[in-house]
Scaffold this active site. Structure first.
Site, PDB file in Angstrom:
ATOM      1  N   THR A  27       0.816  -1.217   0.000  1.00  0.00           N
ATOM      2  CA  THR A  27       0.000   0.000   0.000  1.00  0.00           C
ATOM      3  C   THR A  27       0.851   1.269   0.000  1.00  0.00           C
ATOM      4  OG1 THR A  27      -1.553   1.254   1.391  1.00  0.00           O
ATOM      5  CG2 THR A  27      -0.070  -0.209   2.538  1.00  0.00           C
ATOM      6  N   ASP A  28       0.256   2.354  -0.483  1.00  0.00           N
ATOM      7  CA  ASP A  28       0.963   3.646  -0.430  1.00  0.00           C
ATOM      8  C   ASP A  28       1.053   4.183   1.001  1.00  0.00           C
ATOM      9  OD1 ASP A  28      -1.705   4.366  -0.031  1.00  0.00           O
ATOM     10  OD2 ASP A  28      -1.770   5.865  -1.628  1.00  0.00           O
ATOM     11  N   GLU A  29       0.263   3.601   1.933  1.00  0.00           N
ATOM     12  CA  GLU A  29       0.249   4.135   3.308  1.00  0.00           C
ATOM     13  C   GLU A  29       1.587   3.955   4.010  1.00  0.00           C
ATOM     14  OE1 GLU A  29      -3.114   3.444   5.736  1.00  0.00           O
ATOM     15  OE2 GLU A  29      -4.518   3.600   4.076  1.00  0.00           O
TER      16      GLU A  29
ATOM     17  N   TYR B 295      -1.832  -0.384  11.009  1.00  0.00           N
ATOM     18  CA  TYR B 295      -1.966  -1.063   9.712  1.00  0.00           C
ATOM     19  C   TYR B 295      -0.768  -0.768   8.821  1.00  0.00           C
ATOM     20  CZ  TYR B 295      -3.294  -1.553   4.787  1.00  0.00           C
ATOM     21  OH  TYR B 295      -3.285  -1.848   3.447  1.00  0.00           O
TER      22      TYR B 295
ATOM     23  N   LYS C 243       2.225  -3.226   7.317  1.00  0.00           N
ATOM     24  CA  LYS C 243       2.498  -3.411   5.884  1.00  0.00           C
ATOM     25  C   LYS C 243       3.941  -2.998   5.569  1.00  0.00           C
ATOM     26  CE  LYS C 243       0.091  -4.554   2.980  1.00  0.00           C
ATOM     27  NZ  LYS C 243      -0.281  -5.909   2.446  1.00  0.00           N
TER      28      LYS C 243
END
Ligand code: NAD
Ligand code: DAU
Length: 350
Positions: A131-133, A156, A160
């Protein structure tokens, strides 16, 4: 002959990836490995479950013996790893669930793959979907590139980021062939109604309030899920080993503008008076650690692999709303039982 295990294939994005690979590559064996948590639903794949090249294995990536059996039984040649706990709000309530599945589960898969492919690691690919997060939050300007430093802000995104680091470390340390892609916010059919777009579609249908976190000026870069699946197909087949590819929609929206667009599209589709759905908007307590803005620079995948999103946001959003309006049975199934408890505990104190 490829025997690809796709983890998390019964979830939102995973089901689109499984469908694409099963229908586009009849010579591949596609093994959907999924624990069927609250987010996994075999109804998402009802249309392809009878295909001869599709297999389902109910297994948890925390169960090493089960992973060993599946690799052995199906002679797995490649992994596309999507299984994860994926909702930021849940990670704030139960961070350890995210550590177990996203970090330890990923390391289990890496270990089992490495062991089974030991004879010639160069013939196999471990593709990790991320993810970009992991990059944290942007201010008003700038974009995340593949070299933006990691700065995760939620449990989260920290889990990741950690799994990304393990994948990279296994490539360096053990010479495994890996590839990672980091994608922006997806939307589309089969999206579980805990995330912004499907939750608000469901609430609008039911005339329930629309809980906008904080000032509503948070920005996300939205991509139609089928375009993410096509990017994963390209990266899997043509991506350079041990590289990272950012995937995004070139499509930034402030939450409140997106919500107002959804409200007006749904006024029309539901035959309600213009402005009726907007009255449901309710500003509520903000998400702790809420990232202000995400936006992806997807020029690497565009120039190296020729990928770009095919759907415009207006088309994709309208199709998505239509899908939810036509698939009321699916929506009822996923919002019955445990979902009601989730909704009450997540939103009653906001
Ligand atoms: P999802 O929550 O809809 O689906 C996750 C799937 O993983 C479910 O089918 C669930 O049953 C399965 N799963 C969960 N824990 C498991 C375990 N321990 N063992 C086996 N299976 C397990 O998630 P999604 O939105 O489809 O996201 C898929 C992947 O893509 C995730 O890795 C996520 O981080 C990443 N991603 C998501 C988005 C997005 O906008 N949704 C964007 C970028 C990246
Ligand atoms: O950027 C990619 C990520 O996008 C993925 O890695 C995650 O798996 C996925 O869940 C998504 O994370 P977000 O936190 O951005 O998505 P979510 O749909 O939960 O929230 C989108 C925005 O809407 C965010 O700014 C929070 C806000 N929001 C969300 C909900 C559920 C609200 O204002 N109200 C809500 O009820």
């Amino acid at each position: 002959m490829k025997h690809i295990v796709i983890t998390g294939g019964a979830g939102f994005i995973g089901s689109h990836v499984v469908r694409l690979f099963v229908t586009k590559y009849p010579d591949y064996r596609i093994i959907n490995l999924d624990a069927l948590t609250y987010a996994g639903n075999l109804e998402n794949l009802a249309d392809i479950e009878k295909y001869p090249n599709y297999f389902f294995e109910k297994a948890n990536i925390l169960d090493i013996a089960a992973l060993e059996n599946i690799f052995e039984k199906h002679r797995i040649t490649d992994v596309i790893h999507l299984a994860a706990e994926s909702h930021v709000d849940r990670s704030i309530v139960s961070p350890l669930d995210f550590v177990y599945t996203n970090v330890i589960g990923t390391v289990n898969l890496l270990n089992v793959a490495r062991k089974h492919w030991a004879q010639d690691l160069s013939k196999h690919l471990f593709y990790h979907v991320s993810t970009d997060e992991v990059y944290g939050a942007l201010g008003n300007t700038g974009l995340f590139t593949e070299s933006t430093p990691y700065h995760p802000n939620s449990p989260y995104s920290a889990s990741k980021a950690s799994s990304d680091h393990f994948v990279r470390a296994y490539a360096e340390t053990y010479d495994m062939q890996t590839v990672i892609s980091n994608c922006s916010n997806n939307y589309g059919p089969y999206h579980f109604p805990e995330k912004l777009i499907p939750l608000f579609i469901n609430n609008i249908i039911q005339k329930k309030s629309l809980p906008v976190y904080g000032d509503g000026l948070y920005t996300r870069d939205w991509l139609y899920v089928k375009d993410h699946a096509s990017a994963i197909d390209l990266v899997f087949h043509k991506g350079k080993p041990d590289e990272t590819y950012n995937i995004g929609g070139f499509n930034e929206w402030k939450n409140i503008d997106l919500i107002k667009l959804m409200c007006s599209l749904m006024d029309e589709k539901l035959g309600r008076a213009p402005g009726e759905n907007e009255k449901l908007i309710t500003y509520v307590k903000d998400r702790p650690g809420h990232d202000r803005r995400y936006a992806i620079d997807a020029s690497k995948i565009n120039t190296e692999l020729g990928w770009k999103p095919s759907a415009t946001f207006e088309e994709g959003l309208s199709e998505t709303i239509d899908w939810y309006l036509q698939n009321t049975e699916w929506l009822q199934h996923v919002t019955s039982g445990a979902y009601q408890n989730y909704y009450t505990s997540m939103y009653s104190n906001r």
